[in-house]
Design a protein around this motif. Structure first.
Motif, PDB file in Angstrom:
ATOM      1  N   GLU A 335      -7.911  -5.664 -25.107  1.00 21.47           N
ATOM      2  CA  GLU A 335      -8.184  -4.798 -23.959  1.00 21.47           C
ATOM      3  C   GLU A 335      -7.287  -3.559 -23.998  1.00 21.47           C
ATOM      4  OE1 GLU A 335      -8.118  -5.160 -19.067  1.00 21.47           O
ATOM      5  OE2 GLU A 335      -8.211  -6.952 -20.320  1.00 21.47           O
ATOM      6  N   LYS A 336      -7.845  -2.424 -23.590  1.00 21.26           N
ATOM      7  CA  LYS A 336      -7.094  -1.162 -23.513  1.00 21.26           C
ATOM      8  C   LYS A 336      -7.223  -0.612 -22.095  1.00 21.26           C
ATOM      9  CE  LYS A 336      -7.404   0.110 -28.402  1.00 21.26           C
ATOM     10  NZ  LYS A 336      -7.945  -1.154 -28.895  1.00 21.26           N
ATOM     11  N   MET A 337      -6.150  -0.758 -21.335  1.00 23.24           N
ATOM     12  CA  MET A 337      -6.138  -0.431 -19.914  1.00 23.24           C
ATOM     13  C   MET A 337      -5.305   0.819 -19.651  1.00 23.24           C
ATOM     14  SD  MET A 337      -4.206  -2.536 -16.889  1.00 23.24           S
ATOM     15  CE  MET A 337      -5.267  -3.973 -16.902  1.00 23.24           C
ATOM     16  N   GLY A 338      -5.849   1.727 -18.846  1.00 21.30           N
ATOM     17  CA  GLY A 338      -5.095   2.885 -18.369  1.00 21.30           C
ATOM     18  C   GLY A 338      -4.697   2.674 -16.926  1.00 21.30           C
ATOM     19  N   ILE A 339      -3.525   3.170 -16.548  1.00 21.55           N
ATOM     20  CA  ILE A 339      -3.043   3.060 -15.169  1.00 21.55           C
ATOM     21  C   ILE A 339      -2.800   4.465 -14.640  1.00 21.55           C
ATOM     22  CG2 ILE A 339      -1.200   2.231 -13.676  1.00 21.55           C
ATOM     23  CD1 ILE A 339      -0.783  -0.089 -15.531  1.00 21.55           C
ATOM     24  N   VAL A 340      -3.424   4.799 -13.504  1.00 23.91           N
ATOM     25  CA  VAL A 340      -3.276   6.123 -12.909  1.00 23.91           C
ATOM     26  C   VAL A 340      -2.915   5.978 -11.434  1.00 23.91           C
ATOM     27  CG1 VAL A 340      -4.900   7.199 -14.509  1.00 23.91           C
ATOM     28  CG2 VAL A 340      -5.741   6.295 -12.341  1.00 23.91           C
ATOM     29  N   GLY A 341      -2.399   7.046 -10.882  1.00 26.18           N
ATOM     30  CA  GLY A 341      -1.988   7.083  -9.480  1.00 26.18           C
ATOM     31  C   GLY A 341      -0.933   8.143  -9.295  1.00 26.18           C
ATOM     32  N   ASN A 342      -0.737   8.570  -8.066  1.00 28.63           N
ATOM     33  CA  ASN A 342       0.259   9.597  -7.793  1.00 28.63           C
ATOM     34  C   ASN A 342       1.660   9.077  -8.056  1.00 28.63           C
ATOM     35  OD1 ASN A 342      -1.740  11.385  -7.028  1.00 28.63           O
ATOM     36  ND2 ASN A 342      -1.580  10.899  -4.849  1.00 28.63           N
ATOM     37  N   ASN A 343       2.609  10.002  -8.215  1.00 30.60           N
ATOM     38  CA  ASN A 343       4.002   9.598  -8.374  1.00 30.60           C
ATOM     39  C   ASN A 343       4.460   8.797  -7.167  1.00 30.60           C
ATOM     40  OD1 ASN A 343       4.286  10.913 -10.831  1.00 30.60           O
ATOM     41  ND2 ASN A 343       5.009  12.816  -9.922  1.00 30.60           N
ATOM     42  N   PRO A 457       3.821   8.291 -22.623  1.00 34.82           N
ATOM     43  CA  PRO A 457       4.174   8.531 -24.032  1.00 34.82           C
ATOM     44  C   PRO A 457       3.943   9.958 -24.489  1.00 34.82           C
ATOM     45  CG  PRO A 457       2.027   7.488 -23.905  1.00 34.82           C
ATOM     46  CD  PRO A 457       2.551   7.543 -22.494  1.00 34.82           C
ATOM     47  N   THR A 458       3.192  10.755 -23.732  1.00 36.74           N
ATOM     48  CA  THR A 458       2.802  12.083 -24.226  1.00 36.74           C
ATOM     49  C   THR A 458       3.822  13.168 -23.923  1.00 36.74           C
ATOM     50  OG1 THR A 458       1.592  12.667 -22.204  1.00 36.74           O
ATOM     51  CG2 THR A 458       0.390  11.455 -23.899  1.00 36.74           C
ATOM     52  N   ASN A 459       4.771  12.918 -23.016  1.00 36.09           N
ATOM     53  CA  ASN A 459       5.742  13.961 -22.670  1.00 36.09           C
ATOM     54  C   ASN A 459       6.512  14.420 -23.904  1.00 36.09           C
ATOM     55  OD1 ASN A 459       4.993  13.825 -20.022  1.00 36.09           O
ATOM     56  ND2 ASN A 459       6.836  12.811 -19.290  1.00 36.09           N
ATOM     57  N   ASP A 460       6.507  15.730 -24.137  1.00 37.25           N
ATOM     58  CA  ASP A 460       7.300  16.395 -25.187  1.00 37.25           C
ATOM     59  C   ASP A 460       6.767  16.183 -26.604  1.00 37.25           C
ATOM     60  OD1 ASP A 460       9.133  17.383 -23.296  1.00 37.25           O
ATOM     61  OD2 ASP A 460      10.250  15.502 -23.330  1.00 37.25           O
ATOM     62  N   LEU A 461       5.716  15.389 -26.784  1.00 37.17           N
ATOM     63  CA  LEU A 461       5.139  15.256 -28.125  1.00 37.17           C
ATOM     64  C   LEU A 461       4.205  16.434 -28.394  1.00 37.17           C
ATOM     65  CD1 LEU A 461       4.240  11.455 -28.429  1.00 37.17           C
ATOM     66  CD2 LEU A 461       6.202  12.653 -29.410  1.00 37.17           C
ATOM     67  N   SER A 477      -5.558  -3.030 -33.100  1.00 35.11           N
ATOM     68  CA  SER A 477      -6.236  -4.324 -32.964  1.00 35.11           C
ATOM     69  C   SER A 477      -5.473  -5.293 -32.064  1.00 35.11           C
ATOM     70  CB  SER A 477      -6.434  -4.957 -34.348  1.00 35.11           C
ATOM     71  OG  SER A 477      -5.190  -5.138 -35.004  1.00 35.11           O
ATOM     72  N   GLY A 478      -4.596  -4.753 -31.243  1.00 36.09           N
ATOM     73  CA  GLY A 478      -3.910  -5.557 -30.245  1.00 36.09           C
ATOM     74  C   GLY A 478      -4.332  -5.134 -28.852  1.00 36.09           C
ATOM     75  N   CYS A 479      -3.451  -5.363 -27.879  1.00 37.52           N
ATOM     76  CA  CYS A 479      -3.718  -4.986 -26.499  1.00 37.52           C
ATOM     77  C   CYS A 479      -2.894  -3.753 -26.126  1.00 37.52           C
ATOM     78  CB  CYS A 479      -3.389  -6.135 -25.553  1.00 37.52           C
ATOM     79  SG  CYS A 479      -4.439  -7.581 -25.787  1.00 37.52           S
ATOM     80  N   LEU A 480      -3.350  -3.034 -25.115  1.00 41.27           N
ATOM     81  CA  LEU A 480      -2.704  -1.777 -24.738  1.00 41.27           C
ATOM     82  C   LEU A 480      -2.736  -1.578 -23.232  1.00 41.27           C
ATOM     83  CD1 LEU A 480      -1.589   1.118 -25.450  1.00 41.27           C
ATOM     84  CD2 LEU A 480      -3.983   1.854 -25.534  1.00 41.27           C
ATOM     85  N   ILE A 481      -1.583  -1.216 -22.672  1.00 44.23           N
ATOM     86  CA  ILE A 481      -1.498  -0.685 -21.318  1.00 44.23           C
ATOM     87  C   ILE A 481      -0.823   0.672 -21.431  1.00 44.23           C
ATOM     88  CG2 ILE A 481      -0.479  -0.893 -19.025  1.00 44.23           C
ATOM     89  CD1 ILE A 481      -0.572  -3.886 -19.283  1.00 44.23           C
ATOM     90  N   VAL A 482      -1.449   1.699 -20.883  1.00 39.67           N
ATOM     91  CA  VAL A 482      -0.862   3.029 -20.964  1.00 39.67           C
ATOM     92  C   VAL A 482      -0.868   3.685 -19.583  1.00 39.67           C
ATOM     93  CG1 VAL A 482      -3.073   4.057 -21.654  1.00 39.67           C
ATOM     94  CG2 VAL A 482      -0.946   5.280 -22.107  1.00 39.67           C
ATOM     95  N   VAL A 483       0.310   4.192 -19.197  1.00 33.57           N
ATOM     96  CA  VAL A 483       0.449   5.010 -17.993  1.00 33.57           C
ATOM     97  C   VAL A 483       0.635   6.443 -18.460  1.00 33.57           C
ATOM     98  CG1 VAL A 483       1.800   5.484 -15.923  1.00 33.57           C
ATOM     99  CG2 VAL A 483       1.547   3.134 -16.732  1.00 33.57           C
ATOM    100  N   SER A 484      -0.230   7.345 -18.028  1.00 36.69           N
ATOM    101  CA  SER A 484      -0.103   8.731 -18.469  1.00 36.69           C
ATOM    102  C   SER A 484      -0.753   9.659 -17.461  1.00 36.69           C
ATOM    103  CB  SER A 484      -0.752   8.925 -19.847  1.00 36.69           C
ATOM    104  OG  SER A 484      -0.656  10.270 -20.251  1.00 36.69           O
ATOM    105  N   LEU A 498      -6.782   0.999 -13.949  1.00 38.76           N
ATOM    106  CA  LEU A 498      -6.268   0.451 -12.698  1.00 38.76           C
ATOM    107  C   LEU A 498      -5.761   1.636 -11.884  1.00 38.76           C
ATOM    108  CD1 LEU A 498      -4.253  -2.828 -13.470  1.00 38.76           C
ATOM    109  CD2 LEU A 498      -6.617  -2.582 -12.708  1.00 38.76           C
ATOM    110  N   VAL A 499      -6.291   1.818 -10.689  1.00 33.76           N
ATOM    111  CA  VAL A 499      -5.954   2.971  -9.857  1.00 33.76           C
ATOM    112  C   VAL A 499      -5.040   2.509  -8.725  1.00 33.76           C
ATOM    113  CG1 VAL A 499      -6.848   4.866  -8.476  1.00 33.76           C
ATOM    114  CG2 VAL A 499      -8.183   4.003 -10.416  1.00 33.76           C
ATOM    115  N   PHE A 500      -3.823   3.054  -8.677  1.00 33.95           N
ATOM    116  CA  PHE A 500      -2.843   2.732  -7.644  1.00 33.95           C
ATOM    117  C   PHE A 500      -2.937   3.767  -6.526  1.00 33.95           C
ATOM    118  CE2 PHE A 500      -1.457   0.045 -10.892  1.00 33.95           C
ATOM    119  CZ  PHE A 500      -0.418  -0.784 -10.476  1.00 33.95           C
TER     120      PHE A 500
END
Length: 622
Positions: A335-343, A457-461, A477-484, A498-500
């Motif tokens: 599974e590849k899950m993204g997490i979004v929401g305000n600061n 992970p994208t800051n400054d790259l 080929s594994g699992c992923l959770i990314v907050v960006s 997932l929306v916070f």
């Protein structure tokens, strides 16, 4: 503004050489280059914060310049609001001269400065600062800057750069530490202003929607593309293809000329001398090599079983702020899950709970035995400034296994992450922000994780590294959770979101971030349309304070002028609140307790209105 034949080097390392470009009124330029090739250095040179080897930077005489640094700093002791007034821009200098003229009672200087302050819009300076700080979610204007987090400090610095509305605004990674909603607001804000822009950012949607020109530093040279980021991608590839075709033609020509040179006597007549003289130039062009270096993320991933982890009935709060409210979730394989929401809605806290770095108030998490986490935190790894790059990696492992089973040394791995043999023995203190992030990513992946948890992970790259990272994660080929907060990145790597919302309720949205924003705007439009049908327009409350048609500003200090304008706005608001309470009290629907509470509030409002009206009259007489 014009940059001509600019060259900058650090020792033997040349960042750019003889580059030239100009910024005209209304131009919005995005600067693109690999990490460590001089983007921030160039911005610092243009802003006057750094020297250069040769060339010149020329500004129009009356040009005002604002600069947002990548890592801004303010003197300790300043409040947030004072930090917005701190600086050497024209508005701040004019306000300071005006206050000094008032102190000297210099009537002639006051008259001249009044006209200048009106032209600059200095009277509205504080109100504009408060509005922008509010949009950037900086609420406590009296908080000292030394108590702010890095993200809060960057947002205060962004507000300070925006409120002066300079002719030329220079921005270094303006979207770092902004959530998605703030980033979209900043896009709209910049689009509605006439100022010229020069910016460095990794946010490709931001580049696409804000910039109308892209300049790229590649192999110490500068290339310009008259269009947005999408246009740049197309034309850059055309440039590279044309360069490759030119090299191929030169190689064929070189083979023919080399054969001619070898079978021609050295004493051939001067008639063909031009051909001999041109041979070296052909040779150089034929042996041109285009260095298109990219990070190679081919480290091995360990096997992951069917059981990943299961969260059941998780609850977490900090005081009145609810992070999780009876949250349950069964994470599936691959599974590849993204997490979004305000600061501030709890995204990073949620990740730390899943990893066992933070304790939930209640609930359980069951993790599979084969799961091996790789955690890329928002703060990053704290490297010792005097540590060498190679020592940091060898302290973790001397040899690393690749995806094909081969083993390579730590030095070879660093080469794949674009650290040359020479750069591997540099101290961390010499690395750029992007290079440190790339080194941190290297230390995470070399442990062969099968479950990646990436927090911003994208800051400054740089964009090239982001493209490679996106491809790697898509094939992971594994699992992923990314907050960006990088919308382009989220669209590329996340299968669902997932929306916070900051109230403990978490929505599982089955789609990309762009799909979510489209759905959300449709929901907001429908809600607004429904509200417009049911809500009647409120009556405008009358104001009791009579105001003169024209007021004299020459004898008011700048602070008194701001106080006067605040009172003009506050008194009608208080009277409107008082009128609304009186209407509620006469409705006949309130309980005894409510009547008493509203009666006490009306008494407090009357007292406050009287005090503010008296102060308004005092100032108006000046």
């Amino acid at each position: 503004m014009q940059v001509s034949a600019l060259t900058k080097s650090f020792g033997e390392r040349v960042l750019f050489e003889n580059i030239s470009f100009g910024i005209a009124e209304g131009q919005r330029i995005g600067l693109i280059a690999a990490n460590g090739t001089g983007k921030t250095t160039l911005l610092n040179i243009i802003a006057g914060h750094m020297d250069y080897d040769s060339g010149e930077v020329v500004f129009r005489r009356d040009l005002s310049v604002g600069y947002l640094e990548q890592d801004p700093r303010f003197p300790a002791g300043l409040t947030v609001l004072e930090a917005c007034f701190h600086g050497q821009n024209e508005i701040v200098r004019t306000i300071a001269r005006y206050e000094q003229a008032l102190a000297r009672n210099d009537t002639a200087a006051i008259d001249g400065l009044l006209a200048r302050m009106e032209a600059l819009g200095a009277w509205d300076f504080e109100q504009r600062a408060k509005q922008i700080l509010t949009r950037l979610r900086i609420a406590d204007l009296e908080q000292r800057v030394e108590t702010l987090s890095g993200g809060q400090l960057k947002r205060v610095a962004l507000a300070a750069a925006l409120i002066v509305e300079p002719d030329l605004l220079i921005l270094d990674e303006p979207t770092n530490h902004l959530d998605l909603e703030m980033t979209e607001w900043l896009e709209e804000y910049l689009a509605g202003r006439r100022m010229s822009l020069l910016m460095v950012t990794h946010d490709r949607y931001f580049l696409d929607r804000v910039c109308n020109e892209i300049i790229e530093i590649d192999d110490r040279r500068l290339y310009s593309y008259k269009g947005n980021y999408s246009y740049y991608l197309e034309k850059r590839q055309e440039r590279l293809d044309a360069a490759d075709a030119t090299v191929a033609r030169m190689k064929n020509l070189y083979r023919r000329e080399l054969e001619w040179i070898r079978r021609t006597p050295s004493a051939r007549s001067g008639k063909a001398k031009y051909r001999i003289d041109a041979f070296q130039d052909i040779k150089d062009k034929a042996h041109t090599r285009r260095s298109e270096e990219t990070v190679q993320l081919d480290v091995r991933q360990t096997y992951i079983g069917k059981k990943i982890f299961e969260a059941q009935h998780l609850c977490k709060r900090f005081g009145d702020r609810v992070i999780l409210d009876d949250f349950s979730y069964l994470f599936s394989r691959y599974e590849k899950m993204g997490i979004v929401g305000n600061n501030g809605t709890g995204k990073s806290t949620f990740i730390k709970i899943l990893l066992g770095l933070e304790t939930a108030d209640s609930g359980t998490i069951d993790i599979g035995e084969t799961v091996r986490f790789g955690y890329y935190s928002q703060q990053g790894m704290e490297f010792a400034p005097q540590a060498r790059v190679i020592d940091i990696v060898t302290a973790i492992a001397e040899h690393i296994t690749l995806s094909d089973g081969k083993q390579i040394s730590a030095s070879q791995l660093l080469t794949r992450f674009l650290f040359s043999p020479q750069a591997q023995y540099d101290y961390v203190a010499k690395l750029s922000g992007g290079e440190r992030r790339r080194l941190y990513l290297c230390t995470i992946l070399m442990s062969n994780p099968n479950f990646l948890v990436l927090d911003e992970p994208t800051n400054d790259l740089d964009i090239r590294t982001l493209n490679v990272l996106e491809e790697y994660l898509s094939a992971f080929s594994g699992c992923l959770i990314v907050v960006s907060h990088d919308r382009y990145f989220m669209d590329k790597v996340a299968d669902h979101l997932l929306v916070f919302n900051g109230q403990g309720n978490i929505r599982d949205f089955p789609g990309s971030y762009t799909d979510y924003r489209t759905w959300r705007k449709e929901q907001e439009a429908a809600a607004a349309q429904g509200a417009a049908k049911t809500v009647k327009p409120a009556a405008v409350a009358p104001t009791t304070a009579s105001k003169p048609k024209e007021r004299v500003k020459g004898k008011l200090s700048f602070n008194e002028k701001r106080e006067f304008e605040r009172l003009e706005a506050e008194i009608p608001e208080l009277e409107a609140e008082k009128a609304a309470l009186e209407t509620e009290m006469s409705s006949g629907t309130l309980s005894t307790e409510e009547l008493i509470a509203k009666s006490e509030r009306i008494a407090a409002l009357i007292e406050e209105i009287d005090a503010k009206s008296m102060r308004w009259l005092e100032l108006s007489e000046l």
